[in-house]
Write an enzyme that holds these catalytic residues in place. Structure first.
Site, short mmCIF file in Angstrom:
data_model
loop_
_atom_site.label_atom_id
_atom_site.label_comp_id
_atom_site.label_asym_id
_atom_site.label_seq_id
_atom_site.Cartn_x
_atom_site.Cartn_y
_atom_site.Cartn_z
N GLU A 48 -1.32 0.98 -4.49
CA GLU A 48 -1.78 2.27 -4.06
C GLU A 48 -2.85 2.67 -4.93
OE1 GLU A 48 1.37 5.07 -4.22
OE2 GLU A 48 0.00 6.90 -3.28
N ASN A 194 3.67 7.70 5.62
CA ASN A 194 4.50 7.21 4.40
C ASN A 194 5.32 8.48 4.09
OD1 ASN A 194 5.00 5.83 1.75
ND2 ASN A 194 3.93 7.69 1.13
N GLU A 195 6.55 8.28 3.90
CA GLU A 195 7.41 9.27 3.46
C GLU A 195 6.84 10.41 4.28
OE1 GLU A 195 7.71 9.67 -0.85
OE2 GLU A 195 8.75 7.84 -0.96
N TYR A 261 14.14 4.50 -5.41
CA TYR A 261 13.88 4.29 -6.83
C TYR A 261 15.37 4.20 -7.80
CZ TYR A 261 8.84 4.26 -5.63
OH TYR A 261 7.69 3.88 -5.04
N GLU A 316 9.24 0.65 -0.56
CA GLU A 316 9.22 1.05 -1.90
C GLU A 316 10.50 0.83 -2.69
OE1 GLU A 316 7.11 4.54 -2.53
OE2 GLU A 316 5.70 4.39 -0.97
N GLN A 365 4.96 -0.95 -8.42
CA GLN A 365 3.61 -1.51 -7.64
C GLN A 365 3.18 -2.76 -8.28
OE1 GLN A 365 0.88 1.66 -6.69
NE2 GLN A 365 2.53 3.10 -6.06
O1 AHR Z 1 5.00 4.60 -5.64
C1 AHR Z 1 4.63 5.87 -5.95
C2 AHR Z 1 5.09 6.96 -4.89
O2 AHR Z 1 6.35 7.30 -4.65
C3 AHR Z 1 4.66 6.75 -3.45
O3 AHR Z 1 3.18 7.12 -3.45
C4 AHR Z 1 5.34 7.79 -2.73
O4 AHR Z 1 5.45 6.86 -1.30
C5 AHR Z 1 6.71 7.46 -3.24
O5 AHR Z 1 7.20 8.69 -3.74
#
Ligand code: AHR
Length: 512
Positions: A48, A194-195, A261, A316, A365
């Site tokens: 990103e 995205n999201e 996450y 992600e 990432q």
């Molecule tokens: O990976 C960091 C961020 O986490 C990304 O930009 C977003 O899609 C997610 O919330």
């Protein structure tokens, strides 16, 4: 945290006995001809425009004093090639829904600036754009995965981006040619937003499903290019999102994403390097939540799509700690310890088990951001413990899953799944079996007895990743503290493989 002996079969824990004696574990291979293939795309990466992921991490520009290949860091390129990266997602993340691709083409010195309002307000000069991304994918030999702007971009803008990249003829193809690229590129993976429930527009699921249908309609397949369209999926446990997208838009996408996450408390994420034993096991419990998430989202997808046409794309995932002290909080730069290596191995094992539905995953990432493969500081680069897990797991890419069950002690973690002491995954490709074992215990070695189910094989090679302390990491200007070395603690006798796993270790064995 209590320990007890449990049997793990298809991720269902069943207590079989209690043991005071230290750690003996058993693995039983249960090969099945109809087991799924582990898509190599599960080993996908994500880059990103965020902090120093692109600028400084991947790209320094051709004029840089840092050794580069057409502007890409040569050290990073060489390191990444060893991972056989199958697919790279770009340009975001949240950045994608504010990215206007036409700002990132043409002569670099003429490209307009923008403020990267998601990530620290850094001024983005657009010197890394479409051509630079596609050339990078060619240098890495991976599929590009574009994340299209739905939040703040138009339908026309996204449609023209696909045309610019993939059309042989017409105004967008001419524009591409004028920027030095004669032949179209191939574009398979196209994310439409995205999201979209958050930074990508704050849509409701119902509204986004319709928006998705509209945007994807105009993403055309030019000149034999085949698109694999991916709808923006759920945030962690939001099953309603998956349900609505499958119900209302499934016939218009090939993949539906999921983001998760391993974070307990977003207001206090904890240090990447300073943590204690209970933090460690809590993190592993958190990462194992991925199994429930994938199971739950898959169950909904199964209702609409029993044939499993649609892929679940975990595009992600990973750890997310407080940034390293003294660095820009918006740049998400974090160190990476043996704990992160454990999260990587356990999570990849989960994706293997769910290979029938999980067709892609992209760790967040690739460089200098979150759970990165490589960290850079000026001309220096370090390879992280997570990098080494990905390298040790390369042989699993596109291997056929060999189902297995594990009997092992477990560590209980309040409110989270139990952490098995031994976790395992196995695949077979071209007659060669790859078995990866993880000993999560910080204190106890384990002798793992593997029932090979009649497979005639010898141990042809092995590697181990471990460290003196779970807090160890690789740092600039210092000898590596966490790096794999040859492993010779595995022996086969009378159809059983016995693997002597030190505490806190990850082992990959080649059996043939
Ligand atoms: O990976 C960091 C961020 O986490 C990304 O930009 C977003 O899609 C997610 O919330």
């Amino acid at each position: 945290m209590n320990k007890c002996l449990k049997s793990l079969a298809a991720m269902a824990f069943t207590a079989v006995a209690a043991s005071a004696a230290p750690a003996e574990s058993a693995v039983k291979l249960e090969p099945a001809a109809d087991a799924p293939v582990i898509s190599k795309e599960i080993y996908g990466q994500f880059a990103e425009h965020l902090g120093r992921c692109i600028y400084g991490g991947l790209w320094v520009g051709p004029e840089s004093g840092i050794a580069n290949t057409q502007g890409y860091r040569t050290d990073v390129l060489e390191a990444l090639r060893e991972l056989h990266i199958p697919v790279l997602r770009w340009p975001g993340g949240c950045f994608a829904d504010e990215y206007h691709w036409m700002d990132g083409i043409g002569p670099r010195e003429k490209r307009p600036m923008m403020v990267n309002s998601n990530w620290g307000g850094t001024v983005e000069d657009n010197s890394f754009g479409t051509n630079e991304f596609f050339n990078l994918c060619e240098l890495l030999g991976c599929e590009p995965y574009l994340s299209g702007n739905v939040g703040s971009g138009t339908v026309e803008e996204l449609a023209k981006w696909v045309e610019y990249i993939t059309a042989e003829n017409g105004p967008m193809a001419d524009l591409r040619r004028s920027n030095g690229r004669e032949k179209p590129w191939k574009l398979k993976y196209l994310g439409v937003g995205n999201e979209s429930w958050g930074c990508g527009g704050n849509f409701t699921a119902e509204f986004y499903a319709n928006v998705y249908r509209r945007y994807q309609t105009y993403c055309r397949e030019f000149d034999g290019n085949k698109l694999y369209k991916i709808a923006s999926g759920a945030n962690a446990g939001d099953l309603h999102w998956t349900d609505v997208l499958m119900r209302d838009a499934m016939h218009h996408f090939a993949g539906l994403s999921l983001h998760y996450y391993s974070v307990d408390d977003w207001s206090s994420k904890g240090s990447a390097t300073v943590f204690d034993t209970s933090d460690y096991y809590r993190t592993l419990g958190l990462c194992l939540e991925m199994n429930k998430l994938v199971t739950d989202h898959s169950a909904i997808m199964d209702r609409y799509d029993p044939e499993r046409r649609v892929g679940l794309m975990v595009d992600e995932w990973g750890t997310w700690w407080e940034v390293e002290p003294g660095t820009n909080p918006g740049h998400l730069f974090q160190q990476n310890t043996m704990r992160d290596a454990m999260v990587a191995a356990l999570t990849l094992n989960i994706f293997h088990r769910h290979a029938a539905r999980v067709r892609m995953a992209n760790i967040a990432q690739i460089a200098n951001v979150l759970q990165a493969m490589v960290l850079t500081d000026g001309p220096e680069m370090v390879l992280t413990p997570t990098y080494y897990v990905f390298r040790m797991y390369v042989p699993h890419q596109d291997g056929r899953l060999v189902p297995l069950s594990v009997t092992t002690e477990t560590q209980s973690v309040a409110g989270r799944p139990d952490v098995p002491q031994i976790d395992a995954t196995c695949s077979v490709k071209d007659g060669v079996y790859t078995l990866s074992l993880t000993n999560t215990s910080l204190t106890d070695a384990s002798s793992v007895s593997v029932d090979l189910a009649g497979i005639k094989a010898k141990v042809a090679g092995g590697e181990i990743l471990t460290a003196k302390s779970v807090n160890d990491y690789n740092d600039f200007g210092q000898a590596e503290k966490v790096a794999p070395r040859k492993f010779d603690g595995a022996k086969i006798s009378k159809g059983r493989l016995v693997v002597d796993m030190p505490a806190m270790s990850i082992v990959t064995l080649e059996l043939k």
